[in-house]
Design an enzyme around this catalytic site. Structure first.
Site, PDB file in Angstrom:
ATOM      1  N   LEU A  85       0.852  -1.181   0.000  1.00 39.25           N
ATOM      2  CA  LEU A  85       0.000   0.000   0.000  1.00 39.25           C
ATOM      3  C   LEU A  85       0.888   1.231   0.000  1.00 39.25           C
ATOM      4  O   LEU A  85       1.725   1.389   0.897  1.00 39.25           O
ATOM      5  CB  LEU A  85      -0.897   0.046   1.245  1.00 39.25           C
ATOM      6  N   PHE A 171      -0.740   5.284   6.721  1.00 40.28           N
ATOM      7  CA  PHE A 171       0.291   5.619   5.732  1.00 40.28           C
ATOM      8  C   PHE A 171       0.872   4.349   5.094  1.00 40.28           C
ATOM      9  O   PHE A 171       0.268   3.296   5.148  1.00 40.28           O
ATOM     10  CB  PHE A 171       1.337   6.545   6.342  1.00 40.28           C
ATOM     11  N   GLY A 172       2.034   4.445   4.414  1.00 36.63           N
ATOM     12  CA  GLY A 172       2.550   3.330   3.624  1.00 36.63           C
ATOM     13  C   GLY A 172       2.695   2.058   4.434  1.00 36.63           C
ATOM     14  O   GLY A 172       3.125   2.088   5.581  1.00 36.63           O
ATOM     15  N   SER A 173       2.337   0.909   3.854  1.00 36.61           N
ATOM     16  CA  SER A 173       2.335  -0.327   4.625  1.00 36.61           C
ATOM     17  C   SER A 173       2.193  -1.534   3.700  1.00 36.61           C
ATOM     18  O   SER A 173       2.255  -1.423   2.485  1.00 36.61           O
ATOM     19  CB  SER A 173       1.196  -0.291   5.652  1.00 36.61           C
ATOM     20  N   ARG A 174       1.947  -2.693   4.319  1.00 32.61           N
ATOM     21  CA  ARG A 174       1.885  -3.952   3.576  1.00 32.61           C
ATOM     22  C   ARG A 174       0.925  -4.919   4.254  1.00 32.61           C
ATOM     23  O   ARG A 174       0.799  -4.926   5.484  1.00 32.61           O
ATOM     24  CB  ARG A 174       3.293  -4.545   3.518  1.00 32.61           C
TER      25      ARG A 174
END
Length: 218
Positions: A85, A171-174
């Site tokens: 993401l 925020f940015g992640s997986r």
């Protein structure tokens, strides 16, 4: 919209108003207004059409598939789908299947780039395991380089439905999903997926005639 968006947006709007009241400078308030709008947009929570049908496993997150492969685990062979993401994706997470939550485990860790393979072991994460109708699916919310908070609203023993909202990664992640090895993959590396609506895999259909014969023989 996730309520966090209102908190961030309102806080920055107050900052912008205070700056305007004390300085009357557009130059100073514009960054705060832009950030307020960004947070309101970032924490959006759109409705999704949830696929109907037995044995379907949907994506728990929006993003891009970075891995879709067979892996060996301590519980045997599994199909793993990794979803990255970025900061522009919807970050609300959804349940991949209907079933009963059996495991919710949070583990503290670092915040390396979620694209790195080792992030699945070293980054902050929450493991969720769901027991479906004769099969089990687990997935991880994994923090990324910018992510600083994982939200999971599930408890062991809770019943959850496919596509139901269950948490958030800021925020940015997986997200990593482990499916039974006998499932049929419906995505590949590079596929763009949407949480709750994109089908990642499908369990093989049960032959009802064979099932009846098996019961009769027993």
């Amino acid at each position: 919209m996730v309520r966090d968006g209102f908190f961030y947006g309102l806080g920055l709007a107050i900052v912008a108003a205070a700056l305007w009241a004390t300085t009357h400078s557009w130059f100073l308030i514009v960054p705060a207004v832009i950030l307020a709008c960004f947070f309101l947009w970032f924490f959006r929570d759109p409705n999704r059409t949830i696929p109907a049908g037995e044995g379907l496993i949907v994506s728990p997150a929006d993003g891009v598939v970075t891995e879709a492969e067979w892996v060996e685990t301590t519980a045997g062979g599994k199909l793993r789908v990794s979803i990255f993401l970025n900061v522009f994706d919807v970050h609300v997470n959804r349940s991949p299947i209907s079933g009963t939550v059996t495991v919710v485990e949070h583990r503290a860790g670092g915040y390396m780039n979620a694209m790195a393979p080792e992030s699945v072991l070293s980054n902050e994460q929450t493991l969720i395991q769901i027991e479906g109708d004769g099969y089990q699916v687990s997935f991880k919310q994994i923090a990324g380089l910018l992510a600083r908070r994982i939200v999971c609203n599930l408890q062991p023993g809770q019943r959850i439905e496919r596509g139901q909202r269950m948490g958030l990664i800021k925020f940015g992640s997986r997200c990593d999903v482990l499916m039974p090895a006998e499932a049929t993959l419906k995505v590949k590396t590079g596929s763009r997926v949407k949480g709750g609506s994109t089908i990642l895999g499908a369990m093989p259909a049960i032959d009802s005639t064979a099932a009846v014969d098996l019961l009769a023989g027993s």
